[in-house]
Design a protein around this motif. Structure first.
Motif, PDB file in Angstrom:
ATOM      1  N   THR A   1       0.818  -1.162   0.007  1.00  0.00           N
ATOM      2  CA  THR A   1       0.033  -0.123  -0.079  1.00  0.00           C
ATOM      3  C   THR A   1       0.761   1.181   0.030  1.00  0.00           C
ATOM      4  N   THR A   2       1.833   1.320   0.777  1.00  0.00           N
ATOM      5  CA  THR A   2       3.108   2.440   0.734  1.00  0.00           C
ATOM      6  C   THR A   2       4.153   1.870   0.503  1.00  0.00           C
ATOM      7  N   GLN A   3       4.787   2.600  -0.146  1.00  0.00           N
ATOM      8  CA  GLN A   3       6.368   2.365  -0.514  1.00  0.00           C
ATOM      9  C   GLN A   3       7.301   3.620  -0.078  1.00  0.00           C
ATOM     10  N   PRO A   4       7.449   3.907   1.178  1.00  0.00           N
ATOM     11  CA  PRO A   4       8.439   4.640   1.549  1.00  0.00           C
ATOM     12  C   PRO A   4       9.849   4.555   1.170  1.00  0.00           C
ATOM     13  N   GLY A   5      10.423   5.636   0.533  1.00  0.00           N
ATOM     14  CA  GLY A   5      11.820   5.756   0.205  1.00  0.00           C
ATOM     15  C   GLY A   5      12.248   5.347  -1.214  1.00  0.00           C
ATOM     16  N   ILE A   6      11.103   4.725  -1.874  1.00  0.00           N
ATOM     17  CA  ILE A   6      11.310   4.134  -3.335  1.00  0.00           C
ATOM     18  C   ILE A   6      10.719   5.285  -4.247  1.00  0.00           C
ATOM     19  N   GLN A   7      11.621   5.932  -5.115  1.00  0.00           N
ATOM     20  CA  GLN A   7      11.015   6.868  -6.074  1.00  0.00           C
ATOM     21  C   GLN A   7       9.853   6.330  -6.829  1.00  0.00           C
ATOM     22  N   GLN A   8       9.277   7.554  -7.179  1.00  0.00           N
ATOM     23  CA  GLN A   8       7.987   7.042  -8.168  1.00  0.00           C
ATOM     24  C   GLN A   8       8.059   7.708  -9.279  1.00  0.00           C
ATOM     25  N   ASN A   9       7.755   7.379 -10.388  1.00  0.00           N
ATOM     26  CA  ASN A   9       7.998   7.988 -11.673  1.00  0.00           C
ATOM     27  C   ASN A   9       6.299   8.165 -12.072  1.00  0.00           C
ATOM     28  N   GLU A  10       6.180   9.470 -12.004  1.00  0.00           N
ATOM     29  CA  GLU A  10       4.518   9.913 -12.333  1.00  0.00           C
ATOM     30  C   GLU A  10       4.177   9.784 -13.842  1.00  0.00           C
ATOM     31  N   LEU A  11       5.200   9.304 -14.531  1.00  0.00           N
ATOM     32  CA  LEU A  11       4.849   8.844 -15.916  1.00  0.00           C
ATOM     33  C   LEU A  11       4.600   7.157 -16.016  1.00  0.00           C
ATOM     34  N   PHE A  12       4.964   6.317 -14.918  1.00  0.00           N
ATOM     35  CA  PHE A  12       4.783   5.102 -15.029  1.00  0.00           C
ATOM     36  C   PHE A  12       3.837   4.630 -13.789  1.00  0.00           C
ATOM     37  N   ASN A  13       2.603   4.596 -13.871  1.00  0.00           N
ATOM     38  CA  ASN A  13       1.689   4.305 -12.913  1.00  0.00           C
ATOM     39  C   ASN A  13       1.954   2.952 -12.026  1.00  0.00           C
ATOM     40  N   GLN A  14       1.755   3.234 -10.884  1.00  0.00           N
ATOM     41  CA  GLN A  14       1.915   1.902  -9.896  1.00  0.00           C
ATOM     42  C   GLN A  14       0.557   1.844  -9.123  1.00  0.00           C
ATOM     43  N   PHE A  15       0.214   0.699  -8.913  1.00  0.00           N
ATOM     44  CA  PHE A  15      -0.929   0.349  -8.154  1.00  0.00           C
ATOM     45  C   PHE A  15      -0.557  -0.613  -6.951  1.00  0.00           C
ATOM     46  N   SER A  16      -1.302  -0.486  -5.763  1.00  0.00           N
ATOM     47  CA  SER A  16      -1.188  -1.381  -4.720  1.00  0.00           C
ATOM     48  C   SER A  16      -1.722  -2.680  -5.117  1.00  0.00           C
ATOM     49  N   GLY A  17      -1.182  -3.682  -4.371  1.00  0.00           N
ATOM     50  CA  GLY A  17      -1.581  -5.142  -4.491  1.00  0.00           C
ATOM     51  C   GLY A  17      -0.961  -5.896  -5.811  1.00  0.00           C
ATOM     52  N   PRO A  18      -1.655  -7.097  -5.928  1.00  0.00           N
ATOM     53  CA  PRO A  18      -1.173  -7.718  -7.176  1.00  0.00           C
ATOM     54  C   PRO A  18      -1.770  -6.978  -8.501  1.00  0.00           C
ATOM     55  N   GLY A  19      -1.136  -7.326  -9.660  1.00  0.00           N
ATOM     56  CA  GLY A  19      -1.701  -6.851 -10.859  1.00  0.00           C
ATOM     57  C   GLY A  19      -0.926  -7.175 -12.315  1.00  0.00           C
ATOM     58  N   ILE A  20      -1.524  -7.025 -13.262  1.00  0.00           N
ATOM     59  CA  ILE A  20      -0.926  -7.488 -14.349  1.00  0.00           C
ATOM     60  C   ILE A  20      -1.278  -6.143 -15.712  1.00  0.00           C
ATOM     61  N   ARG A  21      -0.126  -6.113 -16.320  1.00  0.00           N
ATOM     62  CA  ARG A  21      -0.005  -5.060 -17.183  1.00  0.00           C
ATOM     63  C   ARG A  21       0.285  -5.614 -18.722  1.00  0.00           C
ATOM     64  N   LEU A  22      -0.229  -4.959 -19.789  1.00  0.00           N
ATOM     65  CA  LEU A  22       0.138  -5.210 -21.156  1.00  0.00           C
ATOM     66  C   LEU A  22       0.438  -3.916 -21.714  1.00  0.00           C
ATOM     67  N   MET A  23       1.601  -4.114 -22.448  1.00  0.00           N
ATOM     68  CA  MET A  23       1.984  -2.630 -23.214  1.00  0.00           C
ATOM     69  C   MET A  23       2.457  -2.958 -24.583  1.00  0.00           C
ATOM     70  N   ALA A  24       2.128  -2.184 -25.466  1.00  0.00           N
ATOM     71  CA  ALA A  24       2.833  -2.328 -27.017  1.00  0.00           C
ATOM     72  C   ALA A  24       3.398  -0.923 -27.335  1.00  0.00           C
ATOM     73  N   VAL A  25       4.609  -1.118 -27.836  1.00  0.00           N
ATOM     74  CA  VAL A  25       5.356   0.173 -28.187  1.00  0.00           C
ATOM     75  C   VAL A  25       5.797   0.037 -29.679  1.00  0.00           C
ATOM     76  N   TYR A  26       5.572   1.273 -30.341  1.00  0.00           N
ATOM     77  CA  TYR A  26       5.898   1.255 -31.698  1.00  0.00           C
ATOM     78  C   TYR A  26       6.887   2.658 -31.730  1.00  0.00           C
ATOM     79  N   ASN A  27       8.158   2.332 -32.207  1.00  0.00           N
ATOM     80  CA  ASN A  27       9.102   3.391 -32.476  1.00  0.00           C
ATOM     81  C   ASN A  27       9.164   3.635 -34.054  1.00  0.00           C
ATOM     82  N   HIS A  28       9.161   4.926 -34.469  1.00  0.00           N
ATOM     83  CA  HIS A  28       9.332   5.282 -35.892  1.00  0.00           C
ATOM     84  C   HIS A  28      10.346   6.256 -35.870  1.00  0.00           C
TER      85      HIS A  28
END
Length: 377
Positions: A350-377
């Motif tokens: 629920t809390t992660q004191p002392g670990i830097q958080q990147n506001e561009l990379f969302n973090q959620f508490s508890g377990p989870g799964i994420r899918l991502m696709a990236v296209y570079n041109h």
């Protein structure tokens, strides 16, 4: 949708400064992602981000060049619980806008840029100017507005000098925000030693503790920070980073902070080669310097294993000793012909004191799964 006032520079100055040239390079990165985190009230996240980038460079003579870069961060997302509640967000912000003059041993860069240095990889006491999170496969971070000069001696010694202005967000392990209407000044000298290098860094800023709970609130707090770091390549990679931060006003337990990181890196000859990085961070804060009354300990490790030419598996683990909280992140990456796909699984306390958080990379508490696709041109 929020549109930064600085985006005017990107939309108007870039075409004037760059489009008149005949060698403009245009690149871009499009990322689409979705995640499911059942322990959160809004458990489904869908988002997209596009970072267009324009760059141009030309030679002034055989040893001197002038180049430009401008990019935007265009994003939109929605957090929702199906058929119940939702929260939408959209932003258009500048991502990088800078101009750089460089020669064989010197460079000077001005504008919105990324500034990064230090020896550590995961838990970084001198991550003073960015928000890179090791769990983010894209390594995204907001930049800072400023001027950076670097000079490289022939023996590989290098000197950095910087002046920043107009930045107010926290970065890395910052405990309080920056007062953006005062300049920030600092420098760094990095010197080679047998089988490695060692460096000394200094930074001065004006902090702002307004709106922070549990501490005295001041709009302007002069703050000085000094750090030393070193890295050696022996049978394994070894490094350390140590930083001390002092505020000239009494801000309670945030008046002084001390951070010490030690780390090791080794590739085990297993299959295609298993790379292991382990770090430990000691954090101390208090009204008096170096009293070590309020301390915390975090241990982190990364594992990276190439499954093949197009497939990679990696993981990041954090352990907070005081709370006994464990954070785990697993990432499988596959390279298609034009798209890179990611399947990520995670568990966050629920809390992660002392670990830097990147506001561009969302973090959620508890377990989870994420899918991502990236296209570079």
């Amino acid at each position: 949708m929020r549109i930064s006032r600085h985006i005017i520079i990107l939309l108007f100055a870039v075409p004037i400064g760059l489009f008149g040239q005949n060698k403009v390079v245009y690149d871009g990165q499009l990322s689409l992602l979705g995640s499911y985190s059942p322990d959160n009230e809004l458990d489904v996240f869908l988002g997209g981000r596009y970072i267009p980038e324009f760059s141009y460079g030309f030679s002034l003579d055989s040893t001197k060049t002038l180049d430009f870069e401008a990019s935007a961060n265009i994003s939109g997302s929605v957090l929702f619980h199906p058929f119940n509640a939702s929260h939408e967000d959209g932003n258009i912000d500048p991502y990088r806008i800078w101009v750089r003059y460089s020669s064989n041993q010197f460079e000077l860069r001005a504008g919105l840029q990324k500034i990064d240095f230090g020896s550590a990889s995961i838990l970084r006491p001198i991550q003073w100017f960015n928000q890179v999170d090791p769990r983010d496969p894209l390594q995204l971070t907001n930049g800072v507005y400023g001027l950076l000069g670097r000079y490289y001696f022939l023996n590989n010694t290098n000197i950095w000098v910087w002046a920043l202005y107009g930045n107010e967000k926290t970065r890395g392990f910052d405990a309080v925000n920056t007062y953006k209407n005062h300049p920030e000044l600092g420098g760094r000298i990095q010197h080679p030693v047998p089988r490695g290098e060692i460096a000394l860094s200094y930074h001065h800023r004006t902090a702002n503790s307004e709106n922070l709970p549990f501490v005295p609130q001041f709009e302007k707090i002069p703050e000085d920070r000094i750090a030393i770091d070193g890295k050696w390549d022996v049978e394994v990679g070894l490094w350390f980073e140590a930083a001390h931060i002092h505020k000239s006003k009494d801000v309670g337990f945030l008046t002084n902070q001390t951070l010490l990181n030690v780390g090791v890196d080794y590739t085990i000859g297993l299959g295609n080669g298993l790379n292991v990085i382990a770090e430990h961070l000691l954090i101390s804060s208090g009204q008096e310097a170096f009293q070590f009354e309020n301390t915390g300990n975090i241990t982190a490790a990364t594992l990276a294993y190439p499954l093949g030419f197009f497939d990679n598996l990696s993981s990041v683990v954090y352990c907070n000793w005081a709370s006994k909280d464990l954070s785990f992140f697993l990432n499988y990456q596959h390279e298609f012909q034009k798209i890179t796909g990611y399947v990520m699984a995670y568990y966050n306390p629920t809390t992660q004191p002392g670990i830097q958080q990147n506001e561009l990379f969302n973090q959620f508490s508890g377990p989870g799964i994420r899918l991502m696709a990236v296209y570079n041109h």
